[in-house]
Design an enzyme around this catalytic site. Structure first.
Site, PDB file in Angstrom:
ATOM      1  N   SER A  60      15.440  67.268  26.668  1.00  0.00           N
ATOM      2  CA  SER A  60      15.735  68.107  25.499  1.00  0.00           C
ATOM      3  C   SER A  60      15.041  67.544  24.257  1.00  0.00           C
ATOM      4  O   SER A  60      14.641  66.371  24.237  1.00  0.00           O
ATOM      5  CB  SER A  60      17.261  68.110  25.316  1.00  0.00           C
ATOM      6  OG  SER A  60      17.636  68.615  24.070  1.00  0.00           O
ATOM      7  N   TYR A 203      27.102  56.647  14.319  1.00  0.00           N
ATOM      8  CA  TYR A 203      25.694  56.882  14.691  1.00  0.00           C
ATOM      9  C   TYR A 203      24.786  55.949  13.889  1.00  0.00           C
ATOM     10  O   TYR A 203      23.922  55.268  14.438  1.00  0.00           O
ATOM     11  CB  TYR A 203      25.352  58.343  14.405  1.00  0.00           C
ATOM     12  CG  TYR A 203      23.914  58.723  14.662  1.00  0.00           C
ATOM     13  CD1 TYR A 203      23.393  58.733  15.954  1.00  0.00           C
ATOM     14  CD2 TYR A 203      23.061  59.088  13.611  1.00  0.00           C
ATOM     15  CE1 TYR A 203      22.072  59.096  16.199  1.00  0.00           C
ATOM     16  CE2 TYR A 203      21.742  59.455  13.844  1.00  0.00           C
ATOM     17  CZ  TYR A 203      21.253  59.457  15.137  1.00  0.00           C
ATOM     18  OH  TYR A 203      19.938  59.815  15.368  1.00  0.00           O
ATOM     19  N   LYS A 207      22.237  52.882  15.096  1.00  0.00           N
ATOM     20  CA  LYS A 207      20.800  52.872  14.805  1.00  0.00           C
ATOM     21  C   LYS A 207      20.424  51.629  13.989  1.00  0.00           C
ATOM     22  O   LYS A 207      19.336  51.081  14.162  1.00  0.00           O
ATOM     23  CB  LYS A 207      20.391  54.159  14.069  1.00  0.00           C
ATOM     24  CG  LYS A 207      20.536  55.424  14.933  1.00  0.00           C
ATOM     25  CD  LYS A 207      19.566  55.434  16.111  1.00  0.00           C
ATOM     26  CE  LYS A 207      19.591  56.727  16.898  1.00  0.00           C
ATOM     27  NZ  LYS A 207      18.627  56.784  18.000  1.00  0.00           N
ATOM     28  N   SER A 239      16.054  70.116  17.257  1.00  0.00           N
ATOM     29  CA  SER A 239      16.397  69.678  18.622  1.00  0.00           C
ATOM     30  C   SER A 239      17.840  70.117  18.882  1.00  0.00           C
ATOM     31  O   SER A 239      18.421  70.846  18.092  1.00  0.00           O
ATOM     32  CB  SER A 239      16.285  68.163  18.744  1.00  0.00           C
ATOM     33  OG  SER A 239      17.399  67.542  18.118  1.00  0.00           O
TER      34      SER A 239
END
Ligand SMILES: NC(=O)c1ccc[n+]([C@@H]2O[C@H](COP(=O)([O-])OP(=O)(O)OC[C@H]3O[C@@H](n4cnc5c(N)ncnc54)[C@H](O)[C@@H]3O)[C@@H](O)[C@H]2O)c1
Length: 339
Positions: A60, A203, A207, A239
């Site tokens: 994806s 998140y 990262k 995306s």
């Protein structure tokens, strides 16, 4: 009088040239080293042919687009993600549009969180192609939830996937690269690995962890100049990242996705990742404005940047709380205004 006029004309010319450069800079969608490499550097079409490239998260978004662009360069591909049917679909499209034959693409299902399988998967890739030139650590998931509402299980799962899953696969592939004294480990990090934003605390933490890990690893590998560690930091890119994002509860899916058209085209992001790989760049920022400017501010004037991030962030939270997509409403309006 003629000399004076000439001087004025020259000054005007210089000013115009400066203005053009400034406009270019404001419209830039990558950091300066990256854009220079795209303009004057080595081209992916010359540098990346005949390589074996392993892409995770290839079913994806950015990973899928990377597979299509890489297949046109004549590389051998290992495509990994969890869903075999989706990987087979990507493989079919690579074969339809690219320069590859069926034997050049290995579909290798892999769950990044299932670390005990990573060694065997690496062995399978090596058995198939004899080498791994490039590992693209791309698979990952984002988050849309406020810290106060979010279960710790979500934080654990994000770290398991984005951070530990990536570190684990890197640990399996790196010895092979050390043995050959060459290879590229390319990790799709994020602008959220440089700064941060509300609704993405876990998140962003994962990262930042990746950024610290790979920057440290690079310094451990100075005896192997042929092994290149590249951190890719994209801003918003089209995306399925919002659709697949973690929410406050581990089992809950996102219910509001919103229009993603204001984001950078996936093809542009993937192209700049190829440029990064062809030129062995160590860290790149790939983003439309205003995110790119905020990234520069984070580096040079962090206090101003956090003030600005607070303003944008407030809007994101308001949107989120009122049941809208966090970004699309104001970003689409902004994009139309400055197009
Ligand atoms: N799209 C953006 O705006 C953006 C911005 C910055 C960074 N990124 C990063 O780009 C990478 C790719 O994301 P995307 O935007 O293409 O999103 P996406 O949701 O379209 O694709 C994510 C890919 O990761 C795979 N994946 C998810 N969980 C996995 C698991 N447990 N094991 C193996 N594979 C798994 C998915 O199957 C999919 O192939 C991610 O690391 C993301 O953090 C995306």
């Amino acid at each position: 009088m003629t000399w004076e006029l000439l001087l004025w004309l020259l000054a005007l010319g210089a000013l115009l040239a400066l203005l053009v450069q400034l406009v270019r800079l404001v419209r830039a969608d990558g950091d300066l080293t990256l854009l220079w490499a795209e303009w004057q550097g080595r081209r992916p079409e010359w540098e990346l042919t005949d390589m074996v490239v392993w892409v995770t998260g290839a079913s994806s978004g950015i990973g899928e687009e990377l597979a299509y662009q890489l297949s046109k360069l004549g590389v051998s591909l290992v495509l990994s993600a969890r869903r075999v049917d989706e990987l087979e679909r990507v493989k079919r499209r690579c074969l339809e549009n690219g320069n590859l034959k069926g034997k050049d693409i290995l579909v290798l299902p892999l769950d990044l969180t299932n670390r005990s399988t990573h060694e065997a998967a690496t062995k399978m890739a090596l058995e198939e192609f004899g080498k791994i030139d490039i590992l693209i650590n791309n698979g990952g998931r984002s988050q849309r939830s406020l810290f106060v509402d979010t279960s710790l299980d979500v934080y654990k799962e994000i770290m398991e996937l984005n951070y530990l899953g990536t570190v684990s696969l890197t640990k399996c592939v790196l010895p092979h690269m050390i043995e050959r004294k060459q290879g590229k480990i390319v990790t799709v990090n994020s602008i959220m690995g440089i700064g941060s934003a509300p609704l993405a605390t876990g998140y962003s933490a994962s990262k930042h962890a990746l950024q610290g890990f790979f920057n440290g690893l690079r310094t451990e590998l100075t005896d192997y100049p042929g092994i290149v560690i590249s951190n890719i930091c994209p801003g918003p890119v089209q995306s399925n990242i919002v659709k697949n994002a973690f929410t406050e509860d581990i089992t809950k899916r996102m219910d509001v996705i919103g229009d993603q058209s204001y984001k950078m085209a996936t093809s542009r992001c993937a192209r700049l990742i190829l440029v990064t790989m062809a030129n062995d760049l160590k860290e790149v920022w790939i983003s439309d404005q205003p995110y790119l400017l905020i990234a520069y501010l984070w580096q040079y004037m962090p206090t101003w940047a956090w003030w600005l991030a607070g303003k944008v962030g407030k809007r994101r939270i308001e949107n989120f709380k009122s049941g809208l997509d966090a970004d699309s409403s104001y970003m689409i309006a902004l994009k139309k205004k400055y197009k």
